[in-house]
Design a protein around this motif. Structure first.
Motif, short mmCIF file in Angstrom:
data_model
loop_
_atom_site.label_atom_id
_atom_site.label_comp_id
_atom_site.label_asym_id
_atom_site.label_seq_id
_atom_site.Cartn_x
_atom_site.Cartn_y
_atom_site.Cartn_z
N ASP A 175 0.83 -1.21 0.00
CA ASP A 175 0.00 0.00 0.00
C ASP A 175 0.85 1.25 0.00
O ASP A 175 0.43 2.29 -0.51
CB ASP A 175 -0.93 -0.01 1.22
CG ASP A 175 -1.97 -1.10 1.09
OD1 ASP A 175 -2.88 -0.95 0.26
OD2 ASP A 175 -1.85 -2.12 1.80
N THR A 176 2.04 1.17 0.56
CA THR A 176 2.94 2.33 0.57
C THR A 176 3.36 2.67 -0.85
O THR A 176 3.35 3.85 -1.24
CB THR A 176 4.18 2.03 1.44
OG1 THR A 176 3.73 1.55 2.70
CG2 THR A 176 5.03 3.26 1.64
N VAL A 177 3.69 1.66 -1.63
CA VAL A 177 4.06 1.89 -3.03
C VAL A 177 2.87 2.51 -3.77
O VAL A 177 3.02 3.48 -4.51
CB VAL A 177 4.51 0.57 -3.71
CG1 VAL A 177 4.79 0.80 -5.19
CG2 VAL A 177 5.75 0.00 -3.02
N ALA A 178 1.68 1.98 -3.52
CA ALA A 178 0.47 2.54 -4.16
C ALA A 178 0.28 3.99 -3.74
O ALA A 178 -0.06 4.85 -4.57
CB ALA A 178 -0.75 1.70 -3.78
N ALA A 179 0.51 4.29 -2.46
CA ALA A 179 0.32 5.66 -1.96
C ALA A 179 1.34 6.62 -2.58
O ALA A 179 1.00 7.75 -2.95
CB ALA A 179 0.42 5.68 -0.44
#
Ligand code: ADP
Ligand code: MG
Length: 398
Positions: A357-361
């Motif tokens: 999710d960090t990469v997506a964010a």
């Protein structure tokens, strides 16, 4: 740690059979690869070896066939996508050992590339069976591991093989290990960590390791609520693991003795429903209305977080500060991500981030490319952040 890279290969590897473990566990729909990010990451190593005249033999797993041949989990359609990204012919062998593999490999000319079938079709792969590793090693002279994302598993092709053949890190593995070394191994101080996301329960080991290593630990996202509640703050209807109050207190106590400052939200954006565009208000952290939940940290908290990023020489980040998938609760994550990116671009900060999710964010904020390094390795990245030894990396130790 020190490990050998492609720079340490024997001078003349033309004609040598190089077994290269890669991550080709790509998303696929109806037999077509839908995202080639992972394929692009292994192209440099394959090209470099092929250009030097090595016979490049690719080993990879796909999905979870649990030691059986599952036709839908064949790597055959992936060979096509690798061929296109590589701009070089890629042959395919229907098994990673035995006659099928041997026949394809015997026919290789210098510089050729062959992809072997899903290693997890054999039960020995996940069991790290020495017999399977030996059978694979018979077809190679040199082993190269370019799959950091599988390095937290001691499997036959990630660990066993490295013990049987001269072993080297591929370019992508090398880049990942060097970035991680700059992030937490031997970082420039001060080091600031941001940890967010939904729950403390999934990140206890991570938090315990970080308080020992960093100068400041920013806790945001849903997991901050557990820490706030443990300190007596009323988080109303927010996501909160009240049963982990003792764990949260223990982490805060450990931080004090390690000299790590824990930074918790001082204000919050709250709403009555978990929905894009939900009516919301910004409140002080000790004034969360009883019928609301915290969906993002507030602007005063962001200012404080950005102040820490400003002071930091190194930033490691896992987990969004709020429910970034639904606007406007992405505001704090986007703001801090952009500030970290600016600092990095200005040469003031080494920034290392990872987590699905960090990469997506970071992509959502449009800054993933501006970070020093963004790991897409998932489990392996988290285990490394937890301070654990990764067997696939340990086996490469020079
Ligand atoms: P990563 O995949 O980068 O390790 P996590 O999976 O731990 O990150 O956390 C991401 C999730 O945390 C997101 O789905 C996000 O919506 C959720 N989250 C963040 N803040 C909150 C919050 N205040 N309330 C509920 N969920 C939150
Ligand atoms: Mg996640």
């Amino acid at each position: 740690m020190s490990f050998k890279t492609l720079d340490d290969l024997p001078a003349d590897i033309a004609g040598k059979r190089v077994l290269v473990r890669v991550d080709l566990n790509v998303p696929m729909a109806d037999g077509v690869v839908t995202d080639r990010t992972r394929i692009r990451r292994v192209v440099p190593t394959i090209s470099e070896l092929s250009n030097k005249g090595a016979k490049v033999i690719l080993l990879a797993h796909f999905g979870r066939p649990k030691g059986k041949v599952v036709p839908e989990m064949s790597l055959r359609p992936v060979a096509q996508a690798v061929e296109e990204e590589l701009d070089h012919r890629v042959d395919f062998a229907a098994d990673c050992i035995g006659e099928a593999a041997k026949k394809e490999i015997d026919e290789m000319a210098d510089g050729d590339v062959v992809l072997l079938e899903n290693t997890r079709f054999h039960p020995g792969e996940e069991k790290n069976d020495p017999e399977l590793a030996k059978s694979i090693a018979e077809n190679g002279d040199i082993y190269v591991n370019d799959a950091f994302s599988a390095a937290h598993r001691a499997h036959a092709t990630t660990e066993g093989l490295a013990r049987l053949l001269p072993a080297f890190a591929g370019r992508t593995m090398q880049a990942e290990l060097e970035a991680l070394e700059k992030g937490l191994g031997a970082p420039q101080k001060p080091v600031v960590a941001i940890v967010g996301g939904a729950k403390v329960s999934t990140k206890i080991d991570l938090l315990q390791n970080l308080v020992k290593k960093v100068d400041a630990l920013v806790i945001g996202g849903g997991m901050a609520n557990t820490f706030l509640a443990a300190k007596g703050v009323d988080v109303a209807k927010s996501l909160c693991e009240h049963d982990l109050a003792d764990t949260a207190n223990a982490i805060m106590t450990e931080a004090v003795s390690a000299g790590c400052t824990i930074v918790l939200p001082i204000d919050a954006v709250v709403a009555r429903e978990f929905k894009a565009g939900a009516d919301n208000e910004t409140v002080d952290i000790d004034a969360v209305p009883a019928d609301t939940m915290i969906l993002d940290v507030g602007p005063a908290t962001v200012a404080k977080v950005n102040g820490w990023i400003d002071q930091a020489a190194t930033l490691v980040w896992n987990g969004p500060l709020g429910a970034f998938e639904i606007a406007p609760f992405d505001a704090s994550t986007v703001s801090a991500a952009r500030f970290a990116a600016e600092q990095t671009t200005a040469g003031e900060l080494v920034s290392v981030a990872g987590g699905g999710d960090t990469v997506a964010a970071l992509n959502h904020a449009g800054v993933a490319d501006a970070f020093t390094y963004v790991s897409t390795a998932g489990g392996a990245f988290l285990e490394w952040m937890e301070g654990k030894e990764l067997p696939g990396v340990a086996a490469l130790a020079a």
